[in-house]
Scaffold this motif. Structure first.
Motif, PDB file in Angstrom:
ATOM      1  N   SER A 169      13.937  79.919  13.236  1.00 42.96           N
ATOM      2  CA  SER A 169      13.288  79.021  12.278  1.00 42.96           C
ATOM      3  C   SER A 169      13.172  79.685  10.915  1.00 42.96           C
ATOM      4  CB  SER A 169      11.894  78.634  12.793  1.00 42.96           C
ATOM      5  OG  SER A 169      11.985  77.937  14.020  1.00 42.96           O
ATOM      6  N   GLU A 170      12.890  80.992  10.941  1.00 40.92           N
ATOM      7  CA  GLU A 170      12.809  81.735   9.681  1.00 40.92           C
ATOM      8  C   GLU A 170      14.163  81.748   8.983  1.00 40.92           C
ATOM      9  OE1 GLU A 170      12.456  86.413   8.573  1.00 40.92           O
ATOM     10  OE2 GLU A 170      10.936  85.625   9.971  1.00 40.92           O
ATOM     11  N   ARG A 171      15.239  81.949   9.767  1.00 41.35           N
ATOM     12  CA  ARG A 171      16.592  81.936   9.185  1.00 41.35           C
ATOM     13  C   ARG A 171      16.921  80.564   8.593  1.00 41.35           C
ATOM     14  NH1 ARG A 171      21.457  81.266  13.092  1.00 41.35           N
ATOM     15  NH2 ARG A 171      20.577  79.169  12.861  1.00 41.35           N
ATOM     16  N   ASP A 172      16.597  79.510   9.329  1.00 42.74           N
ATOM     17  CA  ASP A 172      16.881  78.156   8.842  1.00 42.74           C
ATOM     18  C   ASP A 172      16.103  77.858   7.567  1.00 42.74           C
ATOM     19  OD1 ASP A 172      18.540  77.842  10.998  1.00 42.74           O
ATOM     20  OD2 ASP A 172      17.084  76.725  12.212  1.00 42.74           O
ATOM     21  N   GLN A 173      14.865  78.331   7.501  1.00 48.11           N
ATOM     22  CA  GLN A 173      14.056  78.111   6.314  1.00 48.11           C
ATOM     23  C   GLN A 173      14.657  78.841   5.112  1.00 48.11           C
ATOM     24  OE1 GLN A 173      11.631  76.096   5.665  1.00 48.11           O
ATOM     25  NE2 GLN A 173      11.342  76.867   3.579  1.00 48.11           N
ATOM     26  N   ARG A 174      15.087  80.070   5.331  1.00 44.55           N
ATOM     27  CA  ARG A 174      15.709  80.826   4.241  1.00 44.55           C
ATOM     28  C   ARG A 174      17.024  80.180   3.798  1.00 44.55           C
ATOM     29  NH1 ARG A 174      15.939  87.091   5.765  1.00 44.55           N
ATOM     30  NH2 ARG A 174      17.031  87.070   3.754  1.00 44.55           N
ATOM     31  N   GLU A 175      17.753  79.645   4.765  1.00 43.63           N
ATOM     32  CA  GLU A 175      19.007  78.952   4.415  1.00 43.63           C
ATOM     33  C   GLU A 175      18.719  77.713   3.571  1.00 43.63           C
ATOM     34  OE1 GLU A 175      22.972  77.010   6.546  1.00 43.63           O
ATOM     35  OE2 GLU A 175      21.338  77.810   7.772  1.00 43.63           O
ATOM     36  N   ARG A 176      17.684  76.960   3.933  1.00 44.85           N
ATOM     37  CA  ARG A 176      17.312  75.787   3.146  1.00 44.85           C
ATOM     38  C   ARG A 176      16.905  76.177   1.726  1.00 44.85           C
ATOM     39  NH1 ARG A 176      15.196  73.997   8.219  1.00 44.85           N
ATOM     40  NH2 ARG A 176      13.161  74.959   7.772  1.00 44.85           N
ATOM     41  N   GLU A 177      16.215  77.306   1.617  1.00 54.30           N
ATOM     42  CA  GLU A 177      15.813  77.776   0.287  1.00 54.30           C
ATOM     43  C   GLU A 177      17.026  78.151  -0.565  1.00 54.30           C
ATOM     44  OE1 GLU A 177      13.187  80.975   1.097  1.00 54.30           O
ATOM     45  OE2 GLU A 177      11.500  79.699   1.716  1.00 54.30           O
ATOM     46  N   ARG A 237      20.094  76.876  -0.247  1.00 55.58           N
ATOM     47  CA  ARG A 237      20.755  75.616  -0.611  1.00 55.58           C
ATOM     48  C   ARG A 237      19.990  74.901  -1.726  1.00 55.58           C
ATOM     49  NH1 ARG A 237      24.666  74.347   3.145  1.00 55.58           N
ATOM     50  NH2 ARG A 237      24.507  75.404   5.155  1.00 55.58           N
ATOM     51  N   LYS A 238      18.659  74.927  -1.638  1.00 54.90           N
ATOM     52  CA  LYS A 238      17.853  74.274  -2.654  1.00 54.90           C
ATOM     53  C   LYS A 238      17.998  74.964  -4.004  1.00 54.90           C
ATOM     54  CE  LYS A 238      13.118  72.709  -3.553  1.00 54.90           C
ATOM     55  NZ  LYS A 238      11.733  72.688  -3.049  1.00 54.90           N
ATOM     56  N   SER A 239      18.094  76.290  -3.992  1.00 52.32           N
ATOM     57  CA  SER A 239      18.234  77.027  -5.250  1.00 52.32           C
ATOM     58  C   SER A 239      19.540  76.698  -5.967  1.00 52.32           C
ATOM     59  CB  SER A 239      18.163  78.540  -4.983  1.00 52.32           C
ATOM     60  OG  SER A 239      19.286  78.984  -4.230  1.00 52.32           O
ATOM     61  N   TYR A 240      20.574  76.318  -5.198  1.00 52.14           N
ATOM     62  CA  TYR A 240      21.855  75.934  -5.795  1.00 52.14           C
ATOM     63  C   TYR A 240      21.950  74.424  -6.030  1.00 52.14           C
ATOM     64  CZ  TYR A 240      23.947  80.536  -5.124  1.00 52.14           C
ATOM     65  OH  TYR A 240      24.254  81.880  -5.200  1.00 52.14           O
ATOM     66  N   GLY A 241      20.932  73.690  -5.590  1.00 55.97           N
ATOM     67  CA  GLY A 241      20.973  72.241  -5.742  1.00 55.97           C
ATOM     68  C   GLY A 241      21.957  71.572  -4.802  1.00 55.97           C
ATOM     69  N   TYR A 242      22.198  72.188  -3.650  1.00 50.33           N
ATOM     70  CA  TYR A 242      23.178  71.674  -2.696  1.00 50.33           C
ATOM     71  C   TYR A 242      22.515  70.721  -1.711  1.00 50.33           C
ATOM     72  CZ  TYR A 242      26.584  71.582   1.111  1.00 50.33           C
ATOM     73  OH  TYR A 242      27.464  71.176   2.084  1.00 50.33           O
ATOM     74  N   ARG A 243      23.198  69.600  -1.454  1.00 49.58           N
ATOM     75  CA  ARG A 243      22.759  68.642  -0.442  1.00 49.58           C
ATOM     76  C   ARG A 243      23.918  68.377   0.515  1.00 49.58           C
ATOM     77  NH1 ARG A 243      20.676  63.559  -3.643  1.00 49.58           N
ATOM     78  NH2 ARG A 243      22.586  64.037  -4.769  1.00 49.58           N
ATOM     79  N   VAL A 244      23.616  68.436   1.797  1.00 45.53           N
ATOM     80  CA  VAL A 244      24.657  68.229   2.797  1.00 45.53           C
ATOM     81  C   VAL A 244      25.278  66.847   2.661  1.00 45.53           C
ATOM     82  CG1 VAL A 244      25.154  68.131   5.273  1.00 45.53           C
ATOM     83  CG2 VAL A 244      23.544  69.829   4.387  1.00 45.53           C
ATOM     84  N   SER A 245      24.457  65.842   2.357  1.00 43.19           N
ATOM     85  CA  SER A 245      24.960  64.472   2.245  1.00 43.19           C
ATOM     86  C   SER A 245      25.973  64.318   1.119  1.00 43.19           C
ATOM     87  CB  SER A 245      23.799  63.503   2.019  1.00 43.19           C
ATOM     88  OG  SER A 245      23.090  63.847   0.841  1.00 43.19           O
ATOM     89  N   ALA A 246      25.904  65.193   0.101  1.00 39.50           N
ATOM     90  CA  ALA A 246      26.824  65.085  -1.031  1.00 39.50           C
ATOM     91  C   ALA A 246      28.264  65.336  -0.622  1.00 39.50           C
ATOM     92  CB  ALA A 246      26.420  66.071  -2.130  1.00 39.50           C
ATOM     93  N   GLY A 247      28.467  66.097   0.458  1.00 39.47           N
ATOM     94  CA  GLY A 247      29.824  66.358   0.914  1.00 39.47           C
ATOM     95  C   GLY A 247      30.273  65.448   2.032  1.00 39.47           C
ATOM     96  N   CYS A 248      29.345  64.695   2.627  1.00 37.62           N
ATOM     97  CA  CYS A 248      29.674  63.863   3.798  1.00 37.62           C
ATOM     98  C   CYS A 248      29.759  62.382   3.474  1.00 37.62           C
ATOM     99  CB  CYS A 248      28.634  64.092   4.899  1.00 37.62           C
ATOM    100  SG  CYS A 248      28.501  65.799   5.462  1.00 37.62           S
ATOM    101  N   ILE A 249      28.815  61.888   2.669  1.00 35.71           N
ATOM    102  CA  ILE A 249      28.741  60.446   2.426  1.00 35.71           C
ATOM    103  C   ILE A 249      29.861  59.929   1.515  1.00 35.71           C
ATOM    104  CG2 ILE A 249      27.306  58.624   1.434  1.00 35.71           C
ATOM    105  CD1 ILE A 249      24.870  60.117   2.433  1.00 35.71           C
TER     106      ILE A 249
END
Length: 394
Positions: free
Chosen positions: A93-101, A103-115
């Motif tokens: 959970s700690e790793r996932d939280q750091r990964e989200r941080e 992605r957020k710092s770069y302004g990346y959204r998973v939906s931007a590459g899928c939708i």
């Protein structure tokens, strides 16, 4: 039966596309006073401009998302390396939280590459199907009545079929019989002179488009992803084959001149659009020296492994032939074959052990997550009972 089920699905996208084409024709013919034939020809290009312009933002989101993925890759890779042997739910959970941080710092959204691809693909199908069915109607070229296509009426389809590129009908194609050419008021030589340069232009633009994609993928690919590497190789092969297939299909298949013109205009739009987006991304989101060094190291590591395997395969094949050609060096050949086999055996064993290790780690993580969820559910039930008992006591 399958055609009936396919029609409603395509119709959802064909209606708006055909509506745009009809509006272009009305504007060009009824408002500007352009003759009916030229208005239909220009409406093909107007349709491409409007539809491709409307979905251009989707292409931006796809390429922008890919760029951010490359920029994040060194940090994400280091993060996963740090937690690669952790199995506890808290650590993951700690790793996932750091990964989200990150992605957020770069302004990346998973939906931007899928939708966006889910928007682009149906629109492309609708655009292509409208033009294909207009140029090759279901009732045949000789029919006086044609089935409506989306928002285009039977009269619109008949009018479109009488449109011409100069003296070339939009429905003519190179592989027609002399009788079909005669019915359309043209001949093989005229159609060939018109179509051949367009097919060559289509092949050249397609080759440039796909070559740019291959080069971009080579510089930014995730070298640790086997799927990405396989896709890159497939695209590289398609880069060579696709232009020949387009030329072959245009010369030997029932591909109307309207579709060939569409190929040229659509591929030219794709080239200009992608080059423009690549340049914007290059200047607005440049790859730092650290990212380029990371990509270079990963590429050298992968190529080094491939080169080592090729060398051992070559030595083994050469030694097998050597046993037949120069049998007096049999012992040397056997030694090299044994060395190559030992290398491949060790390589397979290491990969098998690595796969088993990853599988064991994944299994432990699933168990930890299942245990956490079960304990959370039990705690929730206990808390609910406690609140219920407390309310009854009150």
């Amino acid at each position: 039966k399958s055609g009936g089920s396919e029609e409603p699905m395509l119709g959802i996208f064909m209606y708006p596309v055909s509506g745009i084409m009809k509006l272009w024709h009305i504007f060009l013919h009824s408002v500007l006073g352009i003759n009916d034939s030229l208005a239909w020809v220009l409406s093909i290009f107007g349709l491409i401009i409007v539809v491709r312009g409307l979905i251009a933002p989707a292409q931006w989101y796809i390429l922008h998302s890919g760029r951010l993925t490359v920029m994040m890759r060194p940090e994400i890779t280091a993060l996963y390396k740090e937690y690669e042997n952790e199995t506890s739910y808290e650590k993951i959970s700690e790793r996932d939280q750091r990964e989200r941080e990150i992605r957020k710092s770069y302004g990346y959204r998973v939906s931007a590459g899928c939708i966006p691809p889910l928007i682009q693909i149906p629109v492309f199908l609708g655009l292509y199907q409208v033009l294909l069915r207009m140029a090759r109607p279901k009732n045949g070229l000789d029919s006086q009545v044609h089935d409506p296509i989306g928002m285009l009426s039977s009269a619109d389809v008949s009018s479109f079929l009488h449109a011409r590129f100069g003296s070339i009908p939009v429905s003519a194609y190179v592989s027609m019989t002399p009788q079909q050419f005669a019915r359309l008021g043209t001949n093989y030589e005229e159609v060939m002179r018109f179509v051949a340069p367009l097919l060559l232009a289509t092949a050249l633009i397609t080759f440039i488009n796909m070559s740019i994609t291959v080069i971009r993928n080579y510089l930014t690919i995730d070298h640790q992803s086997r799927t990405a590497i396989v896709v890159m190789r497939m695209v590289a092969v398609a880069t060579v084959c696709t232009p020949f297939l387009l030329v072959s299909g245009g010369l030997t298949g029932p591909v109307p001149t309207a579709i060939v013109a569409y190929w040229v205009a659509n591929n030219l739009w794709t080239l200009v659009q992608n080059v423009t987006i690549y340049l914007i991304l290059h200047y607005r989101f440049p790859l730092s020296p650290e990212i380029l060094a990371f990509q270079r190291d990963q590429r050298h590591l992968r190529i080094g492994r491939l080169r080592t395997r090729r060398v051992h395969r070559f030595k083994r094949a050469l030694s097998i032939m050597g046993i037949v050609v120069v049998p007096w060096l049999y012992d040397d050949h056997r030694r090299r074959i044994h060395e190559a086999n030992a290398y491949f055996h060790q390589d397979r064993a290491e990969r098998k052990a690595e796969k088993a290790h990853r599988k064991a780690i994944s299994s432990e993580r699933r168990k930890a997550k299942s245990t956490h969820l079960r304990e959370s559910a039990e705690r929730a039930i206990i808390e609910k009972r406690q609140r219920k008992n407390q309310s009854q006591m009150e």
